[in-house]
Scaffold this motif. Structure first.
Motif, PDB file in Angstrom:
ATOM      1  N   TYR A 252      -1.074  -6.561   6.865  1.00 14.33           N
ATOM      2  CA  TYR A 252      -2.229  -6.935   5.632  1.00 14.33           C
ATOM      3  C   TYR A 252      -1.774  -7.698   4.386  1.00 14.33           C
ATOM      4  CZ  TYR A 252      -0.590  -2.829   3.425  1.00 14.33           C
ATOM      5  OH  TYR A 252       0.184  -1.944   2.707  1.00 14.33           O
ATOM      6  N   ILE A 253      -2.673  -8.323   3.667  1.00 14.36           N
ATOM      7  CA  ILE A 253      -2.259  -8.619   2.466  1.00 14.36           C
ATOM      8  C   ILE A 253      -3.188  -8.072   1.310  1.00 14.36           C
ATOM      9  CG2 ILE A 253      -3.699 -10.792   2.538  1.00 14.36           C
ATOM     10  CD1 ILE A 253      -2.079 -12.067   0.346  1.00 14.36           C
ATOM     11  N   GLN A 254      -2.961  -7.416   0.552  1.00 18.99           N
ATOM     12  CA  GLN A 254      -3.778  -6.753  -0.469  1.00 18.99           C
ATOM     13  C   GLN A 254      -3.876  -7.416  -1.963  1.00 18.99           C
ATOM     14  OE1 GLN A 254      -2.020  -2.755  -0.645  1.00 18.99           O
ATOM     15  NE2 GLN A 254      -4.022  -1.950   0.001  1.00 18.99           N
ATOM     16  N   ILE A 255      -4.941  -7.465  -2.497  1.00 22.55           N
ATOM     17  CA  ILE A 255      -5.054  -8.137  -3.779  1.00 22.55           C
ATOM     18  C   ILE A 255      -5.566  -7.055  -4.719  1.00 22.55           C
ATOM     19  CG2 ILE A 255      -6.089 -10.270  -5.005  1.00 22.55           C
ATOM     20  CD1 ILE A 255      -4.596 -11.234  -2.488  1.00 22.55           C
ATOM     21  N   ILE A 256      -4.736  -6.823  -5.607  1.00 24.05           N
ATOM     22  CA  ILE A 256      -5.195  -5.819  -6.739  1.00 24.05           C
ATOM     23  C   ILE A 256      -5.217  -6.365  -8.135  1.00 24.05           C
ATOM     24  CG2 ILE A 256      -4.539  -3.591  -7.637  1.00 24.05           C
ATOM     25  CD1 ILE A 256      -2.949  -3.317  -4.614  1.00 24.05           C
ATOM     26  N   THR A 257      -6.393  -6.431  -8.700  1.00 27.15           N
ATOM     27  CA  THR A 257      -6.597  -6.745 -10.327  1.00 27.15           C
ATOM     28  C   THR A 257      -7.588  -6.210 -10.827  1.00 27.15           C
ATOM     29  OG1 THR A 257      -6.727  -8.598 -11.587  1.00 27.15           O
ATOM     30  CG2 THR A 257      -7.317  -8.997  -9.158  1.00 27.15           C
TER      31      THR A 257
END
Ligand SMILES: *[C@@H]1O[C@H](CO)[C@@H](O)[C@H](O)[C@H]1NC(C)=O
Ligand SMILES: *[C@@H]1O[C@H](CO)[C@@H](O)[C@H](O)[C@H]1NC(C)=O
Ligand SMILES: *[C@@H]1O[C@H](CO)[C@@H](O)[C@H](O)[C@H]1NC(C)=O
Ligand SMILES: *[C@@H]1O[C@H](CO)[C@@H](O)[C@H](O)[C@H]1NC(C)=O
Ligand SMILES: *[C@@H]1O[C@H](CO)[C@@H](O)[C@H](O)[C@H]1NC(C)=O
Length: 350
Positions: free
Chosen positions: A293-298
């Motif tokens: 997966y790729i996770q985007i956290i912001t």
């Protein structure tokens, strides 16, 4: 070499005689320079050097084995310094390295594993447990669940392996920051890995009722740093298949008054949980349970993507950092992802 050594011994004797018999600053300086030369000459030879702890001499320098330092490898590094045990576990040195004495309900080599009681056998009825994972400034806590995940959902039958709701028993994960982490998990679908906001603590609560019990959960956690991002950011070998067993993070620093915009390229492919024997990923969904997966956290955004559909562009909150996590397990690999980021000015809401 023997010849050189004899010459140096003579040189050193001369300098010491000279030191004993001569006074005056200038002379002293000359003599010190002479000693310097003889010392540096002697250090290019291995004749007189004994390296400790199994080190070997190469061109006058000791090449030290793992866990030793110092000119002669005489300093043993302490494997307990800094303490590798999480949760304030106590570290003690052993022949092989170290062992952690973990607090109650923490397991694993580094006290980095927590699990429901008796895992993977059925947990007890009426369990009520809380774990607190302490944040470390500038690091992100990441949690990863083991494959076997089974917590009672709506009835005593077979748990639901798609996304469940109405949990009877549950595990919750919260970060103490006002964010998306606050979710109840149950059923049979292992949650995707979770990364908490930078520096924050994580609370994990597991509760079971008085009726039915299942295998429960097991997870390990770690503290991650980030690497400096290139632009664009891509999985290894993109658009060819990425390497397996990868764990990479990138942190894009925010700029005050600007928004970070992330845009994905069309070729996007990561192993989802419906893939059997490395077959085709699904091209129209984003799954709860990603294998790679790729996770985007912001700020207020916390998303995990896999499958074959490229995510829509993502805009971070004004001034916010963006953390990107790419993870590939040790099985099948796919074409991966590529994205670019832009710092853009004010967005006008109409
Ligand atoms: C670590 O050692 C201290 C002092 O001996 C003790 O009080 C504490 O309970 C130990 N912690 C764990 C997790 O065993
Ligand atoms: C939990 O309670 C139910 C109902 O009383 C019982 O059938 C079951 O065996 C209990 N489970 C465990 C693990 O004790
Ligand atoms: C990816 O795999 C190739 C071939 O095994 C290897 O040479 C390369 O170093 C790997 N790249 C990374 C970033 O691990
Ligand atoms: C970023 O990627 C998008 C989508 O692939 C593309 O349209 C855009 O031109 C790229 N921007 C830059 C600055 O490379
Ligand atoms: C996988 O995708 C390829 C290319 O789109 C297609 O030809 C093939 O039939 C698919 N295989 C399965 C099992 O769906």
């Amino acid at each position: 070499m023997g010849e050189l050594l004899r010459w140096m011994v003579v040189l050193l004797s001369i300098t010491s005689i000279a030191l004993a018999s001569l006074h005056g600053e200038e002379k002293e300086q000359d003599i010190l320079a002479l000693i310097d030369i003889s010392l540096s000459l002697s250090f290019s030879s291995c004749d007189d050097i004994n390296c400790d702890n199994g080190g070997s001499c190469f061109k006058g320098n000791c090449v030290c084995p793992d866990k030793t330092t110092g000119i002669y490898c005489e300093v043993l590094e302490n494997p307990c310094e800094p303490n590798p045990c999480y949760a304030n576990g106590n570290c003690s040195e052993t022949e092989e390295g170290y062992i952690c004495e973990c607090p109650r309900d923490f397991f694993g080599t580094n006290c980095d594993v927590i699990q429901s009681p008796n895992y993977p056998d059925n947990y007890a009825n009426n369990t009520d447990m809380t774990w607190v994972l302490s944040g470390i400034p500038d690091k992100y806590i990441q949690l990863q669940f083991d494959d076997v995940f089974q917590i009672e959902d709506s009835n005593c039958g077979v748990v639901d392996y798609s996304v469940p709701f109405g949990c009877k028993d549950y595990i919750t994960i919260t970060s103490g920051v006002d964010d998306d982490l606050d979710v109840e998990y149950c059923g049979g679908a292992r949650p995707s890995p979770i990364t908490a906001p930078k520096g924050s603590d994580v609370w994990i609560v597991f509760k079971s009722g008085s009726q039915c019990s299942y295998s429960g959960f097991k997870l390990n956690y770690g503290y991650i740093d980030t690497s400096i991002p290139t632009n664009p950011i891509a999985s290894t070998n993109y658009p060819d298949n990425y390497n397996t067993s990868m764990y990479v993070t990138w942190l894009i620093s925010g700029i005050p008054d600007k928004y970070i915009l992330l845009q994905f390229e069309d070729v996007f492919e990561m192993e989802d949980n419906r893939v059997k024997s490395c077959g085709n990923v699904s091209y129209n969904s984003v799954f709860n349970d990603c294998r790679d997966y790729i996770q985007i956290i912001t700020g207020d955004i916390y998303v995990t993507y896999c499958g074959g559909a490229p995510p829509s562009p993502i805009t971070a909150l004004e001034g916010s950092d963006v953390l990107i996590v790419f993870r590939a397990d040790d099985s099948c690999s796919y074409r991966g992802f590529k994205l670019n980021y832009t710092h853009i000015g004010t967005i006008r809401h109409i």
